[in-house]
Design an enzyme around this catalytic site. Sequence first.
Site, PDB file in Angstrom:
ATOM      1  N   PRO A  16       0.829  -1.199   0.000  1.00  0.00           N
ATOM      2  CA  PRO A  16       0.000   0.000   0.000  1.00  0.00           C
ATOM      3  C   PRO A  16       0.870   1.259   0.000  1.00  0.00           C
ATOM      4  CG  PRO A  16       0.087  -0.918   2.198  1.00  0.00           C
ATOM      5  CD  PRO A  16       0.823  -1.878   1.301  1.00  0.00           C
ATOM      6  N   MET A  17       0.231   2.403  -0.081  1.00  0.00           N
ATOM      7  CA  MET A  17       0.963   3.659   0.010  1.00  0.00           C
ATOM      8  C   MET A  17       1.754   3.695   1.317  1.00  0.00           C
ATOM      9  SD  MET A  17      -1.921   6.480  -0.857  1.00  0.00           S
ATOM     10  CE  MET A  17      -2.417   6.364   0.844  1.00  0.00           C
ATOM     11  N   LYS A  21       7.922   1.732  -0.733  1.00  0.00           N
ATOM     12  CA  LYS A  21       8.282   1.216  -2.056  1.00  0.00           C
ATOM     13  C   LYS A  21       9.312   2.088  -2.750  1.00  0.00           C
ATOM     14  CE  LYS A  21       4.067   1.228  -3.700  1.00  0.00           C
ATOM     15  NZ  LYS A  21       3.324   1.596  -2.492  1.00  0.00           N
ATOM     16  N   SER A  22       9.066   3.406  -2.769  1.00  0.00           N
ATOM     17  CA  SER A  22       9.988   4.292  -3.486  1.00  0.00           C
ATOM     18  C   SER A  22      11.337   4.368  -2.773  1.00  0.00           C
ATOM     19  CB  SER A  22       9.377   5.689  -3.634  1.00  0.00           C
ATOM     20  OG  SER A  22       8.218   5.617  -4.445  1.00  0.00           O
ATOM     21  N   ASP A  88       9.462   2.377 -10.865  1.00  0.00           N
ATOM     22  CA  ASP A  88       8.596   2.776  -9.760  1.00  0.00           C
ATOM     23  C   ASP A  88       7.198   3.078 -10.305  1.00  0.00           C
ATOM     24  OD1 ASP A  88       8.187   3.126  -7.059  1.00  0.00           O
ATOM     25  OD2 ASP A  88       8.694   5.255  -7.071  1.00  0.00           O
ATOM     26  N   GLU A  89       6.200   2.947  -9.460  1.00  0.00           N
ATOM     27  CA  GLU A  89       4.800   3.211  -9.826  1.00  0.00           C
ATOM     28  C   GLU A  89       4.378   2.389 -11.046  1.00  0.00           C
ATOM     29  OE1 GLU A  89       3.361   4.799  -7.620  1.00  0.00           O
ATOM     30  OE2 GLU A  89       4.565   6.459  -6.843  1.00  0.00           O
TER      31      GLU A  89
END
Length: 214
Positions: A16-17, A21-22, A88-89
Amino acid sequence: MPSGARDAVLKFYFGPMDCGKSTLALQMNYNHGRQGRRGLVLTKHDRSGGPKVTSRIGLGLEAIEVEDSLDLVSLVTAHDRIDYLICDEACFYTVQQIEQLADLVDDHGVDVYAFGLASDFRSVMFPAAQRLFELADEVCRLQVEVLCWCGRPGQLNARVVGGSMARTGEQVVIGDTDASPVRYQVLCRRHHRSGRLGEDENQAVLTAGGPAGP
Ligand SMILES: [Zn+2]
């Protein structure tokens, strides 16, 4: 494949946000770069609004913005030598671009590390994320303690418009910017399903009938 050589890999890291991740994408780019490997960093709709990968904790790096029309195989083969891609994304890429990532792994020996959300604000999987689940050599769920307001592990992203949780709408709406009335909030499955956002909890209970008075 020559003996002793290893196959390139396609890996998908999802969560999730705010699960980091980034941050992990940037760390991975740094680690590979230090080993003398050459890579490209790609993103789409980063929170900075520009062609950059930025993390909540303040790290950032220039990146290539992945427009829908961008052919990722052409992008990579236009370079002298590319060992790896940080994507990413990736949930916002087109399905065709995910196919291109698999081609890069299999036909060009490029390692691909993709990062993104699995599901949208309705808890429905993004098409690109679904294709990554289907094609990736390895899929990893990231769980850097991101918690729902109730304390349970946060798993799903809710879209909040005007203080309540949206159930319908476009799959991709940029939020969490000054200009946008839309924000996103991570919830546990239970509260994503019930739509309770944790603010004005008492009021929510009263509206629902609340405890009987004396
Ligand atoms: Zn919860």
